[in-house]
Design a protein around this motif. Structure first.
Motif, PDB file in Angstrom:
ATOM      1  N   THR A 116      32.376  -4.255  15.022  1.00 40.77           N
ATOM      2  CA  THR A 116      32.862  -4.925  13.813  1.00 40.77           C
ATOM      3  C   THR A 116      31.770  -5.781  13.199  1.00 40.77           C
ATOM      4  O   THR A 116      31.179  -6.607  13.899  1.00 40.77           O
ATOM      5  CB  THR A 116      34.044  -5.863  14.164  1.00 40.77           C
ATOM      6  N   PRO A 117      31.493  -5.631  11.900  1.00 42.84           N
ATOM      7  CA  PRO A 117      30.525  -6.524  11.259  1.00 42.84           C
ATOM      8  C   PRO A 117      31.107  -7.926  11.049  1.00 42.84           C
ATOM      9  O   PRO A 117      32.304  -8.073  10.836  1.00 42.84           O
ATOM     10  CB  PRO A 117      30.256  -5.852   9.908  1.00 42.84           C
ATOM     11  N   ILE A 118      30.232  -8.926  11.125  1.00 33.20           N
ATOM     12  CA  ILE A 118      30.647 -10.316  10.901  1.00 33.20           C
ATOM     13  C   ILE A 118      30.419 -10.641   9.433  1.00 33.20           C
ATOM     14  O   ILE A 118      29.319 -10.452   8.915  1.00 33.20           O
ATOM     15  CB  ILE A 118      29.822 -11.274  11.787  1.00 33.20           C
ATOM     16  N   PHE A 119      31.463 -11.117   8.773  1.00 29.67           N
ATOM     17  CA  PHE A 119      31.372 -11.407   7.342  1.00 29.67           C
ATOM     18  C   PHE A 119      31.031 -12.870   7.080  1.00 29.67           C
ATOM     19  O   PHE A 119      31.617 -13.766   7.679  1.00 29.67           O
ATOM     20  CB  PHE A 119      32.703 -11.066   6.656  1.00 29.67           C
ATOM     21  N   VAL A 120      30.083 -13.086   6.177  1.00 28.23           N
ATOM     22  CA  VAL A 120      29.652 -14.432   5.801  1.00 28.23           C
ATOM     23  C   VAL A 120      29.447 -14.441   4.286  1.00 28.23           C
ATOM     24  O   VAL A 120      28.873 -13.486   3.747  1.00 28.23           O
ATOM     25  CB  VAL A 120      28.305 -14.767   6.505  1.00 28.23           C
ATOM     26  N   ASN A 121      29.885 -15.501   3.612  1.00 31.14           N
ATOM     27  CA  ASN A 121      29.638 -15.603   2.170  1.00 31.14           C
ATOM     28  C   ASN A 121      28.149 -15.685   1.911  1.00 31.14           C
ATOM     29  O   ASN A 121      27.440 -16.397   2.607  1.00 31.14           O
ATOM     30  CB  ASN A 121      30.302 -16.860   1.582  1.00 31.14           C
ATOM     31  N   GLY A 122      27.689 -14.939   0.928  1.00 35.26           N
ATOM     32  CA  GLY A 122      26.259 -14.974   0.624  1.00 35.26           C
ATOM     33  C   GLY A 122      25.521 -13.793   1.235  1.00 35.26           C
ATOM     34  O   GLY A 122      24.370 -13.537   0.913  1.00 35.26           O
ATOM     35  N   ILE A 123      26.180 -13.112   2.180  1.00 39.61           N
ATOM     36  CA  ILE A 123      25.630 -11.871   2.736  1.00 39.61           C
ATOM     37  C   ILE A 123      26.703 -10.827   2.415  1.00 39.61           C
ATOM     38  O   ILE A 123      27.644 -10.640   3.188  1.00 39.61           O
ATOM     39  CB  ILE A 123      25.430 -11.933   4.273  1.00 39.61           C
ATOM     40  N   SER A 124      26.599 -10.221   1.244  1.00 39.83           N
ATOM     41  CA  SER A 124      27.723  -9.395   0.778  1.00 39.83           C
ATOM     42  C   SER A 124      27.548  -7.933   1.148  1.00 39.83           C
ATOM     43  O   SER A 124      26.448  -7.400   1.054  1.00 39.83           O
ATOM     44  CB  SER A 124      27.834  -9.473  -0.737  1.00 39.83           C
ATOM     45  N   PRO A 125      28.661  -7.279   1.539  1.00 37.41           N
ATOM     46  CA  PRO A 125      28.574  -5.839   1.787  1.00 37.41           C
ATOM     47  C   PRO A 125      28.211  -5.104   0.501  1.00 37.41           C
ATOM     48  O   PRO A 125      28.522  -5.575  -0.594  1.00 37.41           O
ATOM     49  CB  PRO A 125      29.995  -5.450   2.205  1.00 37.41           C
ATOM     50  N   ASN A 126      27.537  -3.982   0.663  1.00 38.87           N
ATOM     51  CA  ASN A 126      27.196  -3.175  -0.513  1.00 38.87           C
ATOM     52  C   ASN A 126      28.423  -2.528  -1.129  1.00 38.87           C
ATOM     53  O   ASN A 126      28.411  -2.167  -2.296  1.00 38.87           O
ATOM     54  CB  ASN A 126      26.171  -2.111  -0.133  1.00 38.87           C
ATOM     55  N   VAL A 127      29.476  -2.356  -0.331  1.00 41.57           N
ATOM     56  CA  VAL A 127      30.735  -1.844  -0.872  1.00 41.57           C
ATOM     57  C   VAL A 127      31.531  -3.055  -1.381  1.00 41.57           C
ATOM     58  O   VAL A 127      32.006  -3.871  -0.591  1.00 41.57           O
ATOM     59  CB  VAL A 127      31.529  -1.067   0.201  1.00 41.57           C
ATOM     60  N   LYS A 128      31.620  -3.162  -2.697  1.00 39.78           N
ATOM     61  CA  LYS A 128      32.138  -4.397  -3.308  1.00 39.78           C
ATOM     62  C   LYS A 128      33.589  -4.718  -2.946  1.00 39.78           C
ATOM     63  O   LYS A 128      33.981  -5.872  -2.945  1.00 39.78           O
ATOM     64  CB  LYS A 128      31.999  -4.313  -4.835  1.00 39.78           C
ATOM     65  N   THR A 129      34.393  -3.677  -2.654  1.00 36.47           N
ATOM     66  CA  THR A 129      35.808  -3.934  -2.358  1.00 36.47           C
ATOM     67  C   THR A 129      36.033  -4.497  -0.951  1.00 36.47           C
ATOM     68  O   THR A 129      37.103  -5.012  -0.665  1.00 36.47           O
ATOM     69  CB  THR A 129      36.635  -2.635  -2.492  1.00 36.47           C
ATOM     70  N   TRP A 130      35.041  -4.391  -0.078  1.00 37.16           N
ATOM     71  CA  TRP A 130      35.242  -4.853   1.311  1.00 37.16           C
ATOM     72  C   TRP A 130      35.240  -6.378   1.386  1.00 37.16           C
ATOM     73  O   TRP A 130      34.202  -7.018   1.330  1.00 37.16           O
ATOM     74  CB  TRP A 130      34.139  -4.314   2.225  1.00 37.16           C
ATOM     75  N   THR A 131      36.430  -6.942   1.551  1.00 36.93           N
ATOM     76  CA  THR A 131      36.524  -8.390   1.717  1.00 36.93           C
ATOM     77  C   THR A 131      36.808  -8.736   3.172  1.00 36.93           C
ATOM     78  O   THR A 131      36.693  -9.880   3.583  1.00 36.93           O
ATOM     79  CB  THR A 131      37.649  -8.967   0.832  1.00 36.93           C
ATOM     80  N   LYS A 132      37.232  -7.732   3.940  1.00 45.07           N
ATOM     81  CA  LYS A 132      37.496  -7.937   5.376  1.00 45.07           C
ATOM     82  C   LYS A 132      36.738  -6.868   6.160  1.00 45.07           C
ATOM     83  O   LYS A 132      36.589  -5.736   5.687  1.00 45.07           O
ATOM     84  CB  LYS A 132      38.999  -7.807   5.661  1.00 45.07           C
ATOM     85  N   PRO A 133      36.272  -7.204   7.350  1.00 48.59           N
ATOM     86  CA  PRO A 133      35.489  -6.222   8.120  1.00 48.59           C
ATOM     87  C   PRO A 133      36.300  -5.007   8.574  1.00 48.59           C
ATOM     88  O   PRO A 133      37.496  -5.107   8.822  1.00 48.59           O
ATOM     89  CB  PRO A 133      34.986  -7.018   9.322  1.00 48.59           C
ATOM     90  N   ILE A 134      35.612  -3.889   8.655  1.00 49.92           N
ATOM     91  CA  ILE A 134      36.193  -2.659   9.192  1.00 49.92           C
ATOM     92  C   ILE A 134      35.651  -2.474  10.603  1.00 49.92           C
ATOM     93  O   ILE A 134      34.456  -2.586  10.835  1.00 49.92           O
ATOM     94  CB  ILE A 134      35.789  -1.452   8.312  1.00 49.92           C
TER      95      ILE A 134
END
Ligand code: NAP
Ligand code: MG
Length: 401
Positions: A110-128
Motif C-alpha cells: 500500500t502506498p502512503i499518502f501525504v499532501n504535497g506528494i500527489s499521485p499521478n492519477v488525479k482521482t486517487w484520494t485514498k491508497p489502493i
C-alpha cells in the motif's frame, strides 16, 4: 511519562546495509523512548545468515508463526557478487522467499499518502492496496523453444498412470510453448489471506482474472474465491459493511484509474507484479510503499517494499551524508506494533502507532523531508534533511503532538 507496556514480544528481523542503519536509528529515536519494547530478535544480516547456514531465517519465520507478528528490515538477496564480497559459504536464497514459503503468505502493498506528494492519477484520494498471490503461474513455468514443425500436447499422468491429453498446437514451423500450474491449496490460501486482510482494514475487496479467455485455469481462481466467500466470509463482510467484487482484469484496470481508491485489489501473481509497480510509481516513490505478508491463519510480517539502499550505504561508509527515506521502515514498525496491540487488546500501543504515523505525515507536510521527496513535492519552502535529522524532525513533531 511511563513507557507503554507490551505483553507479547514482536519478532524482530534485523537486516542489511542502509536499512540496518535506519533500523537502529528508528528504534532509538522513535520507539524505545515511548514503548517498553519487547522483541524476540533475529539477526538476518547476511553475515549472520551465513554463520548459521541460513537457519536464523527459518527460526525467525517459525517464531513469527508462534507469536503472530513480525517486523522485518530489508535484507540482501545474495548474487554472485555478494558471495564474493561477503565470502559466503553458499548463495543463500532470498530471505523473503524462505519466510513466504514457511508462512504460506500473500503480499499486500500500500502506498502512503501525504499532501504535497500527489499521485499521478488525479482521482486517487485514498491508497489502493495490491494483494499479490506469490506462488506459481509464470514464475514456476516450463518453456520450450519449438525448433520446427510438430505437435505440442499437454499431458497429465495421475498416480495410477492414467493420462489426460490435450492438443496445444500443430506447429507448421518454429515457435514457443509454455507450461505453468497452480494448486487449489495455494489459490485457497491466497483467497483466504485476501478476505482476512480486507476485513482487517475494512475495505472493499476486488478480484479480477481473465476467466473469459482462460476458461479452466483462471476460472478455477474465480470459483475458489466465490466458494470460500459464500461459505466463510459473506456474513463477516456484510457485518463489516464491505463488499467482495469480482470482474475481468481489463474492467478493473479501466475502473481503477477513475475511482477514488481505498480498495484492496487482489491480483494473480503476474498481474500483482506488474500492477504493484504501476501503483507505486504512480504514487511517487518506493520509499513510500508499505508491505505486509499475511498468512492464511492470520500471521502478519511487516516490512518496507524497497531494498537495502546499497548506494546510500556506500556513501555512509565513506562518511558522507545520506538522505535516505525511512518512512516505509517506520511504517513497518508501526504496522507491527498496531497489530500486536490489536491482538493483545493493548489500546495504548495501537494509539501510539497511529500517532507516530500521523507525526510522519505531519512532518513531511510541514516541508521537512528527505531528498527523494523534496525532488518531487509540490510544496513550497521545503527543507531536504539528512537521514538522521529527518528522524529527529519526526520525533520533534511527535513530542509536540
Ligand atoms: P533498493 O535498495 O530499493 O534501492 C534502489 C534505489 O531506489 C536506491 O538506490 C535509491 O535511489 C532508491 N531508494 C530505495 N529506497 C529508498 C529510500 N528508502 N530512500 C531513498 N531512496 C531510496 O534496490 P536495489 O539497489 O536494487 O537493491 C539493494 C539490495 O536490496 C539488493 O541486495 C537486494 O537483494 C535487496 N532487496 C531487498 C528487498 C527486501 O528485503 N524486501 C527488496 C528489494 C531488494 P537513488 O540511488 O537514486 O537515491
Ligand atoms: Mg515487478
Amino acid at each position: 511519562m511511563d513507557k507503554i507496556k507490551m505483553t507479547t514480544p514482536l519478532v524482530e528481523m534485523d537486516g542489511d546495509e542502509m536499512t540496518r542503519i535506519l533500523w537502529q536509528m528508528i528504534k532509538d529515536e522513535l520507539i524505545t523512548p515511548y514503548v517498553d519494547l519487547k522483541t524476540e530478535y533475529y539477526d538476518l544480516g547476511l553475515k549472520h545468515r551465513d554463520e548459521t547456514a541460513d537457519q536464523v531465517t527459518v527460526d525467525s519465520a517459525e517464531a513469527t508463526k508462534k507469536y503472530g507478528v513480525a517486523v522485518k528490515c530489508a535484507t540482501i538477496t545474495p548474487n554472485a557478487q555478494r558471495v564474493e564480497d561477503y565470502n559466503l559459504k553458499e548463495m543463500w536464497k532470498s530471505p523473503n522467499g524462505t519466510i513466504r514459503a514457511i508462512l504460506d503468505g500473500t503480499v499486500f502493498r500500500t502506498p502512503i499518502f501525504v499532501n504535497g506528494i500527489s499521485p499521478n492519477v488525479k482521482t486517487w484520494t485514498k491508497p489502493i492496496t495490491i494483494a499479490r498471490h506469490a506462488y506459481g503461474d509464470v514464475y514456476k513455468n516450463t518453456e520450450i523453444r519449438v525448433p520446427s514443425a510438430g505437435k505440442a500436447e499437454l499431458v497429465f499422468t495421475d498416480e495410477n498412470g492414467q493420462e489426460v491429453r490435450s492438443l496445444i498446437h500443430e506447429f507448421k514451423g518454429p515457435g514457443v510453448i509454455q507450461g505453468m500450474h497452480n494448486t487449489d491449496a495455494s489459490i485457497t490460501s491466497f483467497a483466504k489471506a485476501c478476505f482476512e486482510y480486507a476485513l482487517s482494514v475494512k475495505q472493499e475487496l476486488w478480484f479480477a482474472t481473465k476467466d473469459t479467455i482462460s476458461k479452466t485455469y483462471d476460472h478455477r481462481y474465480k470459483d475458489i474465491f466465490q466458494e470460500l466467500y459464500d461459505a466463510e466470509y459473506k456474513e463477516k463482510f456484510e457485518k463489516s459493511g464491505i463488499t467482495y467484487f469480482y470482474t475481468l482484469i481489463d474492467d478493473v484496470v479501466a475502473r481503477v484509474v477513475r475511482m477514488d481508491g481505498g480498495i484492496v485489489w487482489a491480483c494473480k501473481n503476474y498481474d500483482g507484479d506488474v500492477m504493484s509497480d504501476m501503483v507505486s510509481s504512480a504514487c511517487g516513490s518506493l520509499a513510500m510503499m508499505t508491505s505486509v505478508l499475511v498468512s492464511p491463519d492470520g500471521v502478519f510480517e511487516y516490512e518496507a517494499a524497497h531494498g537495502t539502499v546499497t548506494r546510500h550505504y556506500y556513501k555512509h561508509l565513506k562518511g558522507e551524508e545520506t538522505s535516505t527515506n525511512s518512512v516505509a521502515t517506520i511504517y513497518a514498525w508501526t504496522g507491527a506494533l498496531r497489530k500486536r496491540g490489536e491482538l493483545d487488546g493493548n489500546q495504548e500501543l495501537q494509539d501510539f502507532a497511529d500517532k507516530m504515523e500521523a507525526a510522519v505525515v505531519k512532518t513531511i507536510e510541514s516541508g521537512k523531508m528527505t531528498k527523494d521527496l523534496a525532488l518531487m513535492t509540490t510544496l513550497e519552502n521545503v527543507t531536504a534533511l539528512n537521514s538522521e535529522d529527518f528522524l529527529k524532525a519526526i520525533k520533534a513533531t511527535f513530542d509536540a503532538m
